[in-house]
Motif scaffolding. Structure first.
Motif, PDB file in Angstrom:
ATOM      1  N   PRO A  64      77.327  37.082  95.880  1.00  0.00           N
ATOM      2  CA  PRO A  64      78.389  37.482  95.374  1.00  0.00           C
ATOM      3  C   PRO A  64      78.303  38.693  94.349  1.00  0.00           C
ATOM      4  N   LEU A  65      79.269  39.825  95.257  1.00  0.00           N
ATOM      5  CA  LEU A  65      78.940  40.769  94.784  1.00  0.00           C
ATOM      6  C   LEU A  65      80.082  41.355  93.120  1.00  0.00           C
ATOM      7  N   ALA A  66      81.090  39.744  93.619  1.00  0.00           N
ATOM      8  CA  ALA A  66      82.305  39.491  91.843  1.00  0.00           C
ATOM      9  C   ALA A  66      82.509  38.601  92.445  1.00  0.00           C
ATOM     10  N   VAL A  67      83.523  38.302  91.102  1.00  0.00           N
ATOM     11  CA  VAL A  67      84.496  36.948  91.550  1.00  0.00           C
ATOM     12  C   VAL A  67      85.393  37.359  90.910  1.00  0.00           C
ATOM     13  N   SER A  68      86.821  37.253  91.482  1.00  0.00           N
ATOM     14  CA  SER A  68      88.159  37.055  91.381  1.00  0.00           C
ATOM     15  C   SER A  68      89.431  35.889  90.792  1.00  0.00           C
ATOM     16  N   ALA A  69      89.489  35.754  89.928  1.00  0.00           N
ATOM     17  CA  ALA A  69      89.873  34.045  89.688  1.00  0.00           C
ATOM     18  C   ALA A  69      91.688  33.904  90.124  1.00  0.00           C
ATOM     19  N   GLY A  70      92.521  33.520  90.195  1.00  0.00           N
ATOM     20  CA  GLY A  70      93.625  33.235  89.667  1.00  0.00           C
ATOM     21  C   GLY A  70      94.586  33.121  91.035  1.00  0.00           C
ATOM     22  N   LEU A  71      95.764  32.310  90.448  1.00  0.00           N
ATOM     23  CA  LEU A  71      97.386  31.996  91.327  1.00  0.00           C
ATOM     24  C   LEU A  71      96.646  30.802  92.197  1.00  0.00           C
ATOM     25  N   ALA A  72      95.671  29.470  92.012  1.00  0.00           N
ATOM     26  CA  ALA A  72      94.912  28.953  92.555  1.00  0.00           C
ATOM     27  C   ALA A  72      94.379  29.264  93.507  1.00  0.00           C
ATOM     28  N   LYS A  73      92.987  30.093  93.381  1.00  0.00           N
ATOM     29  CA  LYS A  73      92.233  30.721  94.528  1.00  0.00           C
ATOM     30  C   LYS A  73      91.027  31.354  93.952  1.00  0.00           C
ATOM     31  N   VAL A  74      90.283  31.633  94.267  1.00  0.00           N
ATOM     32  CA  VAL A  74      88.637  32.255  93.543  1.00  0.00           C
ATOM     33  C   VAL A  74      88.022  33.204  95.523  1.00  0.00           C
ATOM     34  N   TRP A  75      88.420  34.450  94.453  1.00  0.00           N
ATOM     35  CA  TRP A  75      87.841  35.339  95.714  1.00  0.00           C
ATOM     36  C   TRP A  75      86.540  35.655  95.469  1.00  0.00           C
ATOM     37  N   VAL A  76      85.581  36.009  96.324  1.00  0.00           N
ATOM     38  CA  VAL A  76      84.506  36.250  96.280  1.00  0.00           C
ATOM     39  C   VAL A  76      84.242  37.483  97.783  1.00  0.00           C
ATOM     40  N   PRO A  77      83.945  38.363  97.275  1.00  0.00           N
ATOM     41  CA  PRO A  77      83.124  39.310  98.095  1.00  0.00           C
ATOM     42  C   PRO A  77      82.169  39.321  98.456  1.00  0.00           C
ATOM     43  N   THR A  78      80.966  39.236  99.301  1.00  0.00           N
ATOM     44  CA  THR A  78      80.227  38.690  99.224  1.00  0.00           C
ATOM     45  C   THR A  78      79.125  39.952 100.338  1.00  0.00           C
ATOM     46  N   CYS A  79      77.443  40.598 100.112  1.00  0.00           N
ATOM     47  CA  CYS A  79      76.903  41.268 101.610  1.00  0.00           C
ATOM     48  C   CYS A  79      75.308  40.930 102.084  1.00  0.00           C
ATOM     49  N   GLY A  80      75.480  40.786 103.270  1.00  0.00           N
ATOM     50  CA  GLY A  80      74.652  40.551 103.578  1.00  0.00           C
ATOM     51  C   GLY A  80      73.396  41.302 103.428  1.00  0.00           C
ATOM     52  N   TYR A  81      72.485  41.277 104.628  1.00  0.00           N
ATOM     53  CA  TYR A  81      71.264  41.843 103.820  1.00  0.00           C
ATOM     54  C   TYR A  81      70.563  42.303 106.056  1.00  0.00           C
ATOM     55  N   CYS A  82      70.313  42.982 106.671  1.00  0.00           N
ATOM     56  CA  CYS A  82      69.149  43.616 107.118  1.00  0.00           C
ATOM     57  C   CYS A  82      68.903  44.398 107.473  1.00  0.00           C
ATOM     58  N   ASN A  83      67.673  44.710 108.325  1.00  0.00           N
ATOM     59  CA  ASN A  83      66.809  45.410 108.399  1.00  0.00           C
ATOM     60  C   ASN A  83      67.845  47.140 108.667  1.00  0.00           C
ATOM     61  N   ARG A  84      68.657  47.095 108.620  1.00  0.00           N
ATOM     62  CA  ARG A  84      69.314  48.035 108.278  1.00  0.00           C
ATOM     63  C   ARG A  84      69.887  48.605 107.057  1.00  0.00           C
TER      64      ARG A  84
END
Length: 186
Positions: free
Chosen positions: A145-165
């Motif tokens: 997870p790059l960040a976490v943002s919580a509120g309004l009964a939800k949690v938002w999580v941006p993620t980032c995959g990794y590949c050979n590029r």
């Protein structure tokens, strides 16, 4: 730097009367909170504590600590080990929400990337102590997870995959704490 991430300078409201909050602030006279190595990479405030997560990322599986700091004394009152490398933190809806990463290939780098899993932890305080729950957001080649943002009964999580590029395959996950699952992926 690692040295400066080990000190939290607490800036608070200063002055009195109508001029409160205005004027110069001398950082040398402000309270300091000292943390063990490697220091903090993220902070959140809630349930009467300042929460700090270990970092910055230095090695897989090592930076798994969360410190609870008492604001009245600026002292660490509890250390929590999550067993996953902490990456991000926020506080909302009565819980500290902590993003974490765990290597799934014994800390080895492969040509396809870093094999690991993104995790989301929920830590709540109560009379019986801390209650921790964890949820694996995704597995495979991920940077966590790059960040976490919580509120309004939800949690938002941006993620980032990794590949050979390099890092790509970015996602924004919507986690529903009531259902305890990811309910939407962008």
């Amino acid at each position: 730097s690692l040295k400066t991430s080990r000190i939290i300078t607490r800036l608070a409201k200063f002055g009195t009367g109508p001029s409160a909050g205005w004027g110069t602030l001398d950082p040398a006279s402000t309270p300091k909170i000292r943390l063990p190595k490697p220091g903090a990479t993220g902070l959140a405030r809630g349930s009467g504590y300042l929460w700090a997560i270990a970092g910055p990322k230095t090695s897989f599986g090592i930076d798994d600590r969360v410190w609870l700091i008492e604001p009245a004394t600026n002292e660490i009152v509890q250390t929590l080990h999550l067993g996953r490398q902490t990456t991000s933190i926020d506080f909302g809806d009565g819980a500290a929400w902590i993003g974490a990463f765990a290597s799934e290939r014994k800390e080895k780098l492969y040509t396809s990337g870093v094999a690991g899993a993104s995790w989301l932890f929920s830590v709540r305080t109560g009379a019986a102590g801390l209650r921790t729950r964890r949820y694996r957001l995704e597995k495979g080649d991920t940077a966590g997870p790059l960040a976490v943002s919580a509120g309004l009964a939800k949690v938002w999580v941006p993620t980032c995959g990794y590949c050979n590029r390099g890092f790509d395959n970015q996602k924004l996950l919507e986690f529903d704490p009531a259902k305890w699952k990811v309910v939407h992926e962008i």
